[in-house]
Design a protein around this motif. Structure first.
Motif, PDB file in Angstrom:
ATOM      1  N   ALA A  46      37.751  71.759  64.120  1.00  0.00           N
ATOM      2  CA  ALA A  46      36.401  71.954  63.572  1.00  0.00           C
ATOM      3  C   ALA A  46      36.377  72.925  62.386  1.00  0.00           C
ATOM      4  O   ALA A  46      35.733  72.668  61.378  1.00  0.00           O
ATOM      5  CB  ALA A  46      35.454  72.447  64.658  1.00  0.00           C
ATOM      6  N   GLY A  47      37.062  74.019  62.483  1.00  0.00           N
ATOM      7  CA  GLY A  47      37.038  75.008  61.404  1.00  0.00           C
ATOM      8  C   GLY A  47      38.203  74.910  60.452  1.00  0.00           C
ATOM      9  O   GLY A  47      38.347  75.738  59.549  1.00  0.00           O
ATOM     10  N   ALA A  48      39.039  73.898  60.624  1.00  0.00           N
ATOM     11  CA  ALA A  48      40.262  73.798  59.830  1.00  0.00           C
ATOM     12  C   ALA A  48      40.016  73.409  58.380  1.00  0.00           C
ATOM     13  O   ALA A  48      40.919  73.513  57.556  1.00  0.00           O
ATOM     14  CB  ALA A  48      41.232  72.805  60.474  1.00  0.00           C
ATOM     15  N   SER A  49      38.807  73.001  58.034  1.00  0.00           N
ATOM     16  CA  SER A  49      38.538  72.565  56.654  1.00  0.00           C
ATOM     17  C   SER A  49      38.673  73.705  55.645  1.00  0.00           C
ATOM     18  O   SER A  49      38.820  73.452  54.447  1.00  0.00           O
ATOM     19  CB  SER A  49      37.139  71.964  56.561  1.00  0.00           C
ATOM     20  OG  SER A  49      36.171  72.947  56.871  1.00  0.00           O
ATOM     21  N   LEU A  50      38.634  74.930  56.101  1.00  0.00           N
ATOM     22  CA  LEU A  50      38.767  76.058  55.180  1.00  0.00           C
ATOM     23  C   LEU A  50      40.227  76.361  54.816  1.00  0.00           C
ATOM     24  O   LEU A  50      40.473  77.050  53.832  1.00  0.00           O
ATOM     25  CB  LEU A  50      38.100  77.302  55.765  1.00  0.00           C
ATOM     26  CG  LEU A  50      36.593  77.212  55.966  1.00  0.00           C
ATOM     27  CD1 LEU A  50      36.061  78.503  56.552  1.00  0.00           C
ATOM     28  CD2 LEU A  50      35.891  76.873  54.670  1.00  0.00           C
ATOM     29  N   TYR A  51      41.179  75.853  55.579  1.00  0.00           N
ATOM     30  CA  TYR A  51      42.592  76.089  55.248  1.00  0.00           C
ATOM     31  C   TYR A  51      42.991  75.521  53.893  1.00  0.00           C
ATOM     32  O   TYR A  51      43.617  76.226  53.092  1.00  0.00           O
ATOM     33  CB  TYR A  51      43.518  75.549  56.347  1.00  0.00           C
ATOM     34  CG  TYR A  51      43.543  76.392  57.592  1.00  0.00           C
ATOM     35  CD1 TYR A  51      44.071  77.677  57.580  1.00  0.00           C
ATOM     36  CD2 TYR A  51      43.031  75.903  58.783  1.00  0.00           C
ATOM     37  CE1 TYR A  51      44.087  78.447  58.724  1.00  0.00           C
ATOM     38  CE2 TYR A  51      43.043  76.674  59.936  1.00  0.00           C
ATOM     39  CZ  TYR A  51      43.582  77.947  59.909  1.00  0.00           C
ATOM     40  OH  TYR A  51      43.586  78.713  61.030  1.00  0.00           O
ATOM     41  N   PRO A  52      42.640  74.263  53.580  1.00  0.00           N
ATOM     42  CA  PRO A  52      43.006  73.756  52.244  1.00  0.00           C
ATOM     43  C   PRO A  52      42.336  74.537  51.112  1.00  0.00           C
ATOM     44  O   PRO A  52      42.941  74.757  50.065  1.00  0.00           O
ATOM     45  CB  PRO A  52      42.531  72.302  52.252  1.00  0.00           C
ATOM     46  CG  PRO A  52      42.338  71.943  53.671  1.00  0.00           C
ATOM     47  CD  PRO A  52      42.075  73.204  54.417  1.00  0.00           C
ATOM     48  N   VAL A  53      41.098  74.966  51.323  1.00  0.00           N
ATOM     49  CA  VAL A  53      40.406  75.750  50.300  1.00  0.00           C
ATOM     50  C   VAL A  53      41.130  77.071  50.078  1.00  0.00           C
ATOM     51  O   VAL A  53      41.358  77.493  48.931  1.00  0.00           O
ATOM     52  CB  VAL A  53      38.929  75.984  50.685  1.00  0.00           C
ATOM     53  CG1 VAL A  53      38.219  76.834  49.644  1.00  0.00           C
ATOM     54  CG2 VAL A  53      38.203  74.667  50.886  1.00  0.00           C
ATOM     55  N   ALA A  54      41.522  77.712  51.162  1.00  0.00           N
ATOM     56  CA  ALA A  54      42.261  78.974  51.047  1.00  0.00           C
ATOM     57  C   ALA A  54      43.593  78.756  50.337  1.00  0.00           C
ATOM     58  O   ALA A  54      43.990  79.553  49.475  1.00  0.00           O
ATOM     59  CB  ALA A  54      42.487  79.588  52.431  1.00  0.00           C
ATOM     60  N   LEU A  55      44.275  77.673  50.658  1.00  0.00           N
ATOM     61  CA  LEU A  55      45.556  77.372  50.014  1.00  0.00           C
ATOM     62  C   LEU A  55      45.370  77.129  48.518  1.00  0.00           C
ATOM     63  O   LEU A  55      46.137  77.641  47.692  1.00  0.00           O
ATOM     64  CB  LEU A  55      46.208  76.153  50.674  1.00  0.00           C
ATOM     65  CG  LEU A  55      47.545  75.716  50.089  1.00  0.00           C
ATOM     66  CD1 LEU A  55      48.596  76.810  50.259  1.00  0.00           C
ATOM     67  CD2 LEU A  55      48.010  74.431  50.734  1.00  0.00           C
ATOM     68  N   ILE A  56      44.352  76.366  48.159  1.00  0.00           N
ATOM     69  CA  ILE A  56      44.077  76.108  46.737  1.00  0.00           C
ATOM     70  C   ILE A  56      43.791  77.417  46.009  1.00  0.00           C
ATOM     71  O   ILE A  56      44.260  77.637  44.886  1.00  0.00           O
ATOM     72  CB  ILE A  56      42.906  75.115  46.591  1.00  0.00           C
ATOM     73  CG1 ILE A  56      43.364  73.725  47.019  1.00  0.00           C
ATOM     74  CG2 ILE A  56      42.364  75.099  45.169  1.00  0.00           C
ATOM     75  CD1 ILE A  56      42.232  72.723  47.200  1.00  0.00           C
ATOM     76  N   GLU A  57      43.050  78.315  46.645  1.00  0.00           N
ATOM     77  CA  GLU A  57      42.727  79.584  45.994  1.00  0.00           C
ATOM     78  C   GLU A  57      43.961  80.476  45.842  1.00  0.00           C
ATOM     79  O   GLU A  57      44.076  81.198  44.860  1.00  0.00           O
ATOM     80  CB  GLU A  57      41.604  80.292  46.733  1.00  0.00           C
ATOM     81  CG  GLU A  57      40.296  79.560  46.535  1.00  0.00           C
ATOM     82  CD  GLU A  57      39.070  80.378  46.868  1.00  0.00           C
ATOM     83  OE1 GLU A  57      39.185  81.603  47.067  1.00  0.00           O
ATOM     84  OE2 GLU A  57      37.984  79.782  46.921  1.00  0.00           O
ATOM     85  N   VAL A  58      44.880  80.416  46.784  1.00  0.00           N
ATOM     86  CA  VAL A  58      46.114  81.194  46.653  1.00  0.00           C
ATOM     87  C   VAL A  58      46.945  80.660  45.485  1.00  0.00           C
ATOM     88  O   VAL A  58      47.457  81.435  44.664  1.00  0.00           O
ATOM     89  CB  VAL A  58      46.925  81.169  47.976  1.00  0.00           C
ATOM     90  CG1 VAL A  58      48.339  81.688  47.765  1.00  0.00           C
ATOM     91  CG2 VAL A  58      46.224  81.994  49.041  1.00  0.00           C
ATOM     92  N   ALA A 137      38.597  81.073  58.400  1.00  0.00           N
ATOM     93  CA  ALA A 137      37.616  81.853  57.645  1.00  0.00           C
ATOM     94  C   ALA A 137      38.237  83.154  57.135  1.00  0.00           C
ATOM     95  O   ALA A 137      38.014  83.552  55.987  1.00  0.00           O
ATOM     96  CB  ALA A 137      36.395  82.147  58.513  1.00  0.00           C
ATOM     97  N   LEU A 138      39.021  83.813  57.964  1.00  0.00           N
ATOM     98  CA  LEU A 138      39.688  85.051  57.530  1.00  0.00           C
ATOM     99  C   LEU A 138      40.722  84.759  56.446  1.00  0.00           C
ATOM    100  O   LEU A 138      40.890  85.556  55.507  1.00  0.00           O
ATOM    101  CB  LEU A 138      40.330  85.755  58.730  1.00  0.00           C
ATOM    102  CG  LEU A 138      39.331  86.292  59.767  1.00  0.00           C
ATOM    103  CD1 LEU A 138      40.079  86.853  60.977  1.00  0.00           C
ATOM    104  CD2 LEU A 138      38.405  87.337  59.160  1.00  0.00           C
ATOM    105  N   ALA A 139      41.407  83.615  56.565  1.00  0.00           N
ATOM    106  CA  ALA A 139      42.357  83.221  55.520  1.00  0.00           C
ATOM    107  C   ALA A 139      41.628  82.989  54.202  1.00  0.00           C
ATOM    108  O   ALA A 139      42.122  83.375  53.128  1.00  0.00           O
ATOM    109  CB  ALA A 139      43.125  81.963  55.945  1.00  0.00           C
ATOM    110  N   LEU A 140      40.447  82.390  54.260  1.00  0.00           N
ATOM    111  CA  LEU A 140      39.670  82.161  53.045  1.00  0.00           C
ATOM    112  C   LEU A 140      39.229  83.475  52.427  1.00  0.00           C
ATOM    113  O   LEU A 140      39.300  83.648  51.206  1.00  0.00           O
ATOM    114  CB  LEU A 140      38.456  81.269  53.332  1.00  0.00           C
ATOM    115  CG  LEU A 140      37.563  80.980  52.121  1.00  0.00           C
ATOM    116  CD1 LEU A 140      38.347  80.275  51.014  1.00  0.00           C
ATOM    117  CD2 LEU A 140      36.352  80.160  52.542  1.00  0.00           C
ATOM    118  N   VAL A 141      38.793  84.409  53.239  1.00  0.00           N
ATOM    119  CA  VAL A 141      38.395  85.726  52.711  1.00  0.00           C
ATOM    120  C   VAL A 141      39.593  86.388  52.027  1.00  0.00           C
ATOM    121  O   VAL A 141      39.478  86.895  50.906  1.00  0.00           O
ATOM    122  CB  VAL A 141      37.828  86.639  53.820  1.00  0.00           C
ATOM    123  CG1 VAL A 141      37.647  88.067  53.324  1.00  0.00           C
ATOM    124  CG2 VAL A 141      36.501  86.099  54.327  1.00  0.00           C
TER     125      VAL A 141
END
Length: 163
Positions: A46-58, A137-141
């Motif tokens: 459910a919350g895994a959609s933020l992992y790709p966003v965090a990866l792209i930002e890194v 979420a913490l990875a995205l932050v």
């Protein structure tokens, strides 16, 4: 003290993120306490959609950092346009806020679910999905704060640590 120029974006403050996360946590915990029985099950992804966003930002952070440190900011080819850098900094700031709010939401779920695991079978099966969401979420932050840091110019005298 010198006044700030209008339109200047300040670094994201950690206290702002913590306040937003705490507010989201409290609101979610109250809502989950009242309405948990009517929620659908929380899948693990459910919350895994933020992992790709965090990866792209890194990845974007490393690209921006490379261009800024090599003084490749400008209008020329293979340079980072200043407007693009400003947009990336705005993206980083927005992502940090979204990540903090999302961390608060998943934290609110976990605050309710963890004590209920021995009583409600559904709480036990919903917890892994909430953990995945909280970590994402913490990875995205973290990725957003790193990206924002990489957007700073190395010789900016107004840099202050993000409190």
């Amino acid at each position: 003290m010198k006044p700030e120029p209008t339109g200047t974006m300040k670094p994201t403050r950690i206290w702002d993120l913590l306040f937003l996360a705490a507010l989201a946590l409290a609101a979610t915990w109250i809502l989950v306490r009242v309405f948990y029985g009517s929620f659908p099950p929380i899948p693990v992804y459910a919350g895994a959609s933020l992992y790709p966003v965090a990866l792209i930002e890194v990845v974007l952070a490393f690209m921006v950092r490379s261009r800024v440190s090599n003084h490749q900011v400008g209008d020329g080819p293979r340079q980072l346009h200043p407007i693009t850098a400003a947009r990336v900094a705005a993206l980083a700031k927005a992502s940090a806020l979204v990540g903090a709010a999302t961390a608060g939401v998943w934290g609110g779920f976990l605050l309710y679910l963890l004590p209920q695991q021995s009583v409600l079978r559904a709480a036990g099966s919903d917890s892994p999905g909430a953990w995945v969401g909280l970590v994402a979420a913490l990875a995205l932050v973290g990725a957003a704060l790193w990206l924002e840091h990489c957007c700073r110019t190395p010789d900016d005298p107004s840099d202050e640590p993000a409190h």
